[in-house]
Design an enzyme around this catalytic site. Structure first.
Site, PDB file in Angstrom:
ATOM      1  N   HIS A   1      -7.887  -7.698  -0.195  1.00 48.51           N
ATOM      2  CA  HIS A   1      -8.846  -8.256  -1.147  1.00 48.51           C
ATOM      3  C   HIS A   1      -9.198  -9.705  -0.808  1.00 48.51           C
ATOM      4  O   HIS A   1      -8.437 -10.417  -0.136  1.00 48.51           O
ATOM      5  CB  HIS A   1      -8.270  -8.205  -2.561  1.00 48.51           C
ATOM      6  CG  HIS A   1      -7.001  -9.009  -2.707  1.00 48.51           C
ATOM      7  ND1 HIS A   1      -6.991 -10.382  -2.847  1.00 48.51           N
ATOM      8  CD2 HIS A   1      -5.710  -8.624  -2.727  1.00 48.51           C
ATOM      9  CE1 HIS A   1      -5.760 -10.816  -2.948  1.00 48.51           C
ATOM     10  NE2 HIS A   1      -4.948  -9.776  -2.871  1.00 48.51           N
TER      11      HIS A   1
ATOM     12  N   GLU B   1      -0.129  -3.651  -5.268  1.00 47.33           N
ATOM     13  CA  GLU B   1       0.813  -4.642  -4.754  1.00 47.33           C
ATOM     14  C   GLU B   1       2.201  -4.401  -5.343  1.00 47.33           C
ATOM     15  O   GLU B   1       2.377  -3.533  -6.204  1.00 47.33           O
ATOM     16  CB  GLU B   1       0.291  -6.046  -5.099  1.00 47.33           C
ATOM     17  CG  GLU B   1       1.056  -7.208  -4.481  1.00 47.33           C
ATOM     18  CD  GLU B   1       1.130  -7.154  -2.960  1.00 47.33           C
ATOM     19  OE1 GLU B   1       1.835  -6.251  -2.450  1.00 47.33           O
ATOM     20  OE2 GLU B   1       0.510  -7.992  -2.288  1.00 47.33           O
TER      21      GLU B   1
END
Length: 334
Positions: free
Chosen positions: A97, A201
């Site tokens: 990202h 994550e």
């Protein structure tokens, strides 16, 4: 109290079989130990694809008219065509990202203070980083990826992903949208990403890694598909326990098993996080290669189904937040 990592035990989709993953090296600069990850610019180096011949060139490109990507695509096609039923190859495009507000906060406060104090909060009163959004710099990084794909699709013959998967965290949902929306894609390969819980994550403690609700994702990203079984509220994030590195690798291995057993696509896009991509690389037997925010790494993966129970692995327990050994609040200036 439950342990976040216990939700992701390293189970196999087969009772007496498992999939062994290896990285096929020699095709991308990123799998070469001589390549410096901190200085690598994927957008200036054709995603790292190495200029080289393939043993399929004579049949596919005898007049030397095809691009490097076109010849590589045909080479991978031949690998799969000549493989048996227990062997398959995929090319994974793994993108991190763009910069998020949590990245800025960690840089500002320093990692020790971030890990022991600030990451446990939703924000600092000025900036919020719970399920962190991307910054203006993060938007620009995603647009660099968009520009790369636009040019590579138009002029370099890069194969568009056939499948798109994204972490459920907002910074990945938005990065995927900025990267791939509006590209001139083949009609048979539209941008229709699937939100995957396991692609997130490391889980726990850090509020930036606590996802938003399913309803919020559906409302704000209505064109995205959400995988079956996706809970309304985050069922895995805990405020006092954080997933261990070995548990994260096991979780991402489970994600790979899911994709490789249910998706026939050869060219696959993952939009994820630094830690998750690092765990994917470890599960794939790839060298360590740290991505900057907005970075992309491709990997040619060989997946072989082995007809015996999987080898045992040791999964470390989750950890608590470290004790602060520094003053987490910087002294006022001026």
């Amino acid at each position: 109290m439950s342990d976040a990592s216990s939700h992701f035990t390293p189970s196999s989709p087969f009772h007496q079989k498992y999939i062994n993953y290896t990285t096929v090296t020699g095709f991308f600069l990123q799998d070469d130990p001589a390549t410096n990850a901190s200085a690598f610019n994927y957008s200036m180096l054709n995603l790292g694809l190495i200029e080289r011949p393939y043993d399929t060139d004579d049949e596919y490109d005898p007049q030397h008219e095809k691009t490097q990507w076109q010849r590589f695509e045909h080479y991978v096609f031949r690998l799969n065509r000549q493989s048996g039923r227990h062997l398959q190859y995929k090319v994974l495009f793994m993108g991190r990202h763009g910069e998020g507000y949590h990245n800025v906060a960690e840089s500002f406060y320093g990692t020790p203070a971030w890990d022991c104090y600030w990451s446990l909060l939703d924000g600092n009163g000025t900036v919020e980083w719970a399920d962190a959004r991307i910054t203006e710099k993060g938007v620009a990084q995603a647009l660099v990826a968009h520009a790369f794909w636009k040019e590579a699709l138009a002029n370099k013959g890069i194969p568009a992903p056939e499948s798109y998967y994204t972490s459920p965290l907002v910074r990945c949902l938005e990065t995927a949208k900025l990267t791939f929306s509006g590209l001139k894609l083949p009609s048979r390969r539209p941008f229709k990403p699937v939100v995957k819980e396991l692609l997130r994550e490391a889980i726990g403690i850090h509020t930036c890694d606590r996802r938003s609700s399913k309803s919020w994702i559906q409302e704000n990203y209505p064109d995205y598909a959400i995988e079956a079984g996706f809970a309304e509220e985050d069922p895995f994030w805990l405020p006092d326990l954080r997933e261990s590195n070995t548990a994260q690798v096991a979780r991402l291995k489970k994600l790979l098993d899911d994709v490789f057993t249910t998706d026939d696509s050869t060219w696959v896009s993952f939009t994820s996080h630094s830690g998750a991509i690092g765990s994917l690389l470890k599960a794939l037997g790839h060298r360590t290669f740290s991505l900057q925010t907005g970075g992309v790494i491709p990997v040619l993966v060989k997946a072989e189904t082995i007809g015996c129970p999987p080898p045992t692995s040791s999964i470390q327990p989750s950890t608590t937040a470290p004790t602060c050994t520094v003053n987490p609040t910087p002294a006022p200036t001026g």
